[in-house]
Design a protein around this motif. Structure first.
Motif, PDB file in Angstrom:
ATOM      1  N   ARG A 166      36.354 -77.272  44.309  1.00 33.99           N
ATOM      2  CA  ARG A 166      35.811 -78.363  45.131  1.00 33.99           C
ATOM      3  C   ARG A 166      36.579 -79.647  44.790  1.00 33.99           C
ATOM      4  NH1 ARG A 166      29.369 -76.902  44.929  1.00 33.99           N
ATOM      5  NH2 ARG A 166      29.184 -78.922  45.980  1.00 33.99           N
ATOM      6  N   TYR A 167      37.837 -79.637  45.221  1.00 35.11           N
ATOM      7  CA  TYR A 167      38.772 -80.675  44.807  1.00 35.11           C
ATOM      8  C   TYR A 167      38.421 -82.047  45.358  1.00 35.11           C
ATOM      9  CZ  TYR A 167      41.301 -76.293  44.094  1.00 35.11           C
ATOM     10  OH  TYR A 167      41.637 -75.015  43.740  1.00 35.11           O
ATOM     11  N   ARG A 168      37.957 -82.093  46.582  1.00 34.39           N
ATOM     12  CA  ARG A 168      37.621 -83.391  47.177  1.00 34.39           C
ATOM     13  C   ARG A 168      36.501 -84.072  46.404  1.00 34.39           C
ATOM     14  NH1 ARG A 168      38.213 -82.906  53.673  1.00 34.39           N
ATOM     15  NH2 ARG A 168      39.757 -81.250  53.768  1.00 34.39           N
ATOM     16  N   GLU A 169      35.484 -83.285  46.052  1.00 36.34           N
ATOM     17  CA  GLU A 169      34.360 -83.840  45.306  1.00 36.34           C
ATOM     18  C   GLU A 169      34.794 -84.257  43.900  1.00 36.34           C
ATOM     19  OE1 GLU A 169      30.630 -81.451  45.772  1.00 36.34           O
ATOM     20  OE2 GLU A 169      31.863 -80.328  47.185  1.00 36.34           O
ATOM     21  N   ALA A 170      35.651 -83.445  43.277  1.00 38.88           N
ATOM     22  CA  ALA A 170      36.161 -83.788  41.953  1.00 38.88           C
ATOM     23  C   ALA A 170      36.906 -85.119  41.995  1.00 38.88           C
ATOM     24  CB  ALA A 170      37.073 -82.685  41.432  1.00 38.88           C
ATOM     25  N   ALA A 171      37.707 -85.318  43.037  1.00 36.04           N
ATOM     26  CA  ALA A 171      38.458 -86.568  43.173  1.00 36.04           C
ATOM     27  C   ALA A 171      37.525 -87.765  43.344  1.00 36.04           C
ATOM     28  CB  ALA A 171      39.415 -86.467  44.358  1.00 36.04           C
ATOM     29  N   LYS A 172      36.443 -87.575  44.091  1.00 43.06           N
ATOM     30  CA  LYS A 172      35.474 -88.660  44.271  1.00 43.06           C
ATOM     31  C   LYS A 172      34.821 -89.031  42.940  1.00 43.06           C
ATOM     32  CE  LYS A 172      34.341 -87.591  49.086  1.00 43.06           C
ATOM     33  NZ  LYS A 172      33.309 -87.057  50.017  1.00 43.06           N
ATOM     34  N   VAL A 173      34.493 -88.012  42.147  1.00 43.38           N
ATOM     35  CA  VAL A 173      33.882 -88.275  40.836  1.00 43.38           C
ATOM     36  C   VAL A 173      34.860 -89.018  39.931  1.00 43.38           C
ATOM     37  CG1 VAL A 173      32.917 -87.201  38.769  1.00 43.38           C
ATOM     38  CG2 VAL A 173      32.300 -86.322  41.019  1.00 43.38           C
ATOM     39  N   PHE A 174      36.151 -88.645  39.997  1.00 43.17           N
ATOM     40  CA  PHE A 174      37.171 -89.362  39.228  1.00 43.17           C
ATOM     41  C   PHE A 174      37.228 -90.831  39.635  1.00 43.17           C
ATOM     42  CE2 PHE A 174      39.069 -85.806  37.070  1.00 43.17           C
ATOM     43  CZ  PHE A 174      39.892 -86.371  36.111  1.00 43.17           C
ATOM     44  N   LYS A 175      37.175 -91.085  40.930  1.00 44.91           N
ATOM     45  CA  LYS A 175      37.241 -92.461  41.419  1.00 44.91           C
ATOM     46  C   LYS A 175      36.040 -93.271  40.935  1.00 44.91           C
ATOM     47  CE  LYS A 175      38.701 -93.479  45.529  1.00 44.91           C
ATOM     48  NZ  LYS A 175      38.891 -93.533  47.005  1.00 44.91           N
TER      49      LYS A 175
END
Length: 402
Positions: A166-175
């Motif tokens: 779930r790469y998109r969600e992971a990126a949002k959490v990183f942001k």
């Protein structure tokens, strides 16, 4: 300690000399020992490698990585264990003991210390992930509710999401983590993921802080020009670390069998086989495609070469669904199979990127561009930049059974 030892030796010598003077005053000569020919002894010095870890400052796994990124877990464990008794606070010492278990690959005793805090819950989540190789989504939901702004929790959650694809969600959490903490190391990774470039001010901030030294080199090697990154790659090639070895092998277009758990090295090896022999281990690449979009590029390349439109559409659809942004860069025909330019080399920097969000139209455009120009590079937001934050430990514990 050494100074005290030297002082004791000097005191003994002084005492011996004074006793001999007293004996001489009394007319008693000390008995002379016969001289023996003694071969000079060889001094053997052995130094156990050690990391100067400020254990009192370690509150999360990511605090530890700040000081130790790129080192072996066994060395990190020894260095912590050596300093454990320096920590007076009981809760802090318990947390370090939990870290020791993780470093030794023991994920069975999570939560056994009865401690409740964002830091204990964050490391428990990581140990659940490593111990089962299954995303613990129920724990993820609970922790996000309990600690919505905790950087340690958010980073542990992001690791779960990356493994789950779930790469998109992971990126949002990183942001969100970066926005909350303003940690420049999270900043350069988020920027690299979103833009494929290095933010010079963030990079300067990272270097001035002095942490995550190898991580900074890895990101620089991936994004700098070949001329500027060549010296960094020479350094990386000498490191006994999977992430460094992958980048060095990619730069040299060479295979490695040192780290079979590393998805990127496995995909690179198979892409080289495909380039040289026209075949690759399809079952392996299909399995890896659940964890890494780069595997989908290799499958897509094969489909385009065989002019298999339906198969190409399937792989492109999976790529679009897993990544935030997919595009095509037209290129002239080279010495590599179509669509593999980014897999076996650096991402091609170009303003001419044709965005793709529909698999049906995207496949038509892909075949059209290949026929017209000879090759196409597939560009996308590469989750490797986010995965690098967790380092070799992530892949060793999660992909070794793939």
């Amino acid at each position: 300690m050494e100074e005290e030892k030297d002082e004791r030796i000097l005191n003994l010598l002084r005492l011996k000399m004074e006793m001999e003077k007293d004996l001489q005053k009394k007319g008693i000569k000390p008995k002379e020992q016969p001289k023996k020919d003694v071969a000079p002894s060889k001094v053997k010095l052995s130094f156990e490698e050690d990391l100067n870890i400020p254990v009192q400052d370690i509150r999360s796994l990511y605090d530890l990585n700040y000081y130790t990124y790129g080192e072996s877990d066994s060395l990190i464990y020894r260095s912590i264990h050596k300093r454990l008794m320096q920590v007076e606070e009981g809760s802090q010492r318990l947390f370090l003991q939990l870290l020791e278990q993780l470093l030794q690959g023991d994920f069975s005793k999570k939560g056994c210390f009865g401690q409740k805090s964002e830091y204990f819950d964050a490391i428990d989540l990581t140990m659940s992930l490593y111990g089962t190789q299954r995303p613990p989504f129920s724990d993820v939901k609970r922790l996000l509710t309990e600690y919505p702004s905790s950087t340690a929790v958010l980073l542990s959650v992001a690791e779960v999401l990356l493994f789950a694809g779930r790469y998109r969600e992971a990126a949002k959490v990183f942001k969100i983590s970066y926005a909350n903490s303003q940690d420049p190391y999270l900043g350069i990774l988020t920027e690299a993921y979103e833009t494929g470039q290095i933010n010079s001010s963030l990079l300067t901030g990272c270097i001035s802080r002095g942490g995550y030294k190898l991580l900074v080199l890895l990101v620089s090697a991936l994004l700098e020009s070949e001329e500027r990154s060549s010296k960094i790659v020479e350094i990386l090639d000498k490191k006994s670390y999977a992430c460094a070895k992958y980048i060095a092998c990619k730069e040299k277009r060479s295979k490695s069998d040192e780290y079979p758990f590393c998805p990127r090295i496995s995909i690179l090896n198979q892409a080289i086989d495909y380039t040289e022999m026209g075949t690759f281990e399809r079952d392996l690449i299909l399995a890896l495609s659940d964890f890494d979009p780069m595997a989908l590029i290799l499958l897509l390349s094969e489909s385009v070469r065989r002019k298999d439109v339906e198969s190409a559409k399937k792989h492109l659809s999976n790529l679009i669904n897993s990544c935030e942004s997919v595009g095509f860069v037209p290129l002239s025909r080279g010495d590599l199979p179509v669509c593999l330019r980014g897999v076996l080399g650096k991402q091609f920097s170009s303003k001419v990127v044709i965005g793709v969000d529909d698999p049906e139209e995207g496949v038509k455009k892909l075949f059209e561009l290949v026929d017209r120009y000879g090759d196409v590079q597939i560009v996308y937001r590469d989750i490797e930049f986010l995965r690098l934050y967790y380092g070799e430990r992530h892949c060793r514990n999660l992909y070794r059974r793939v």
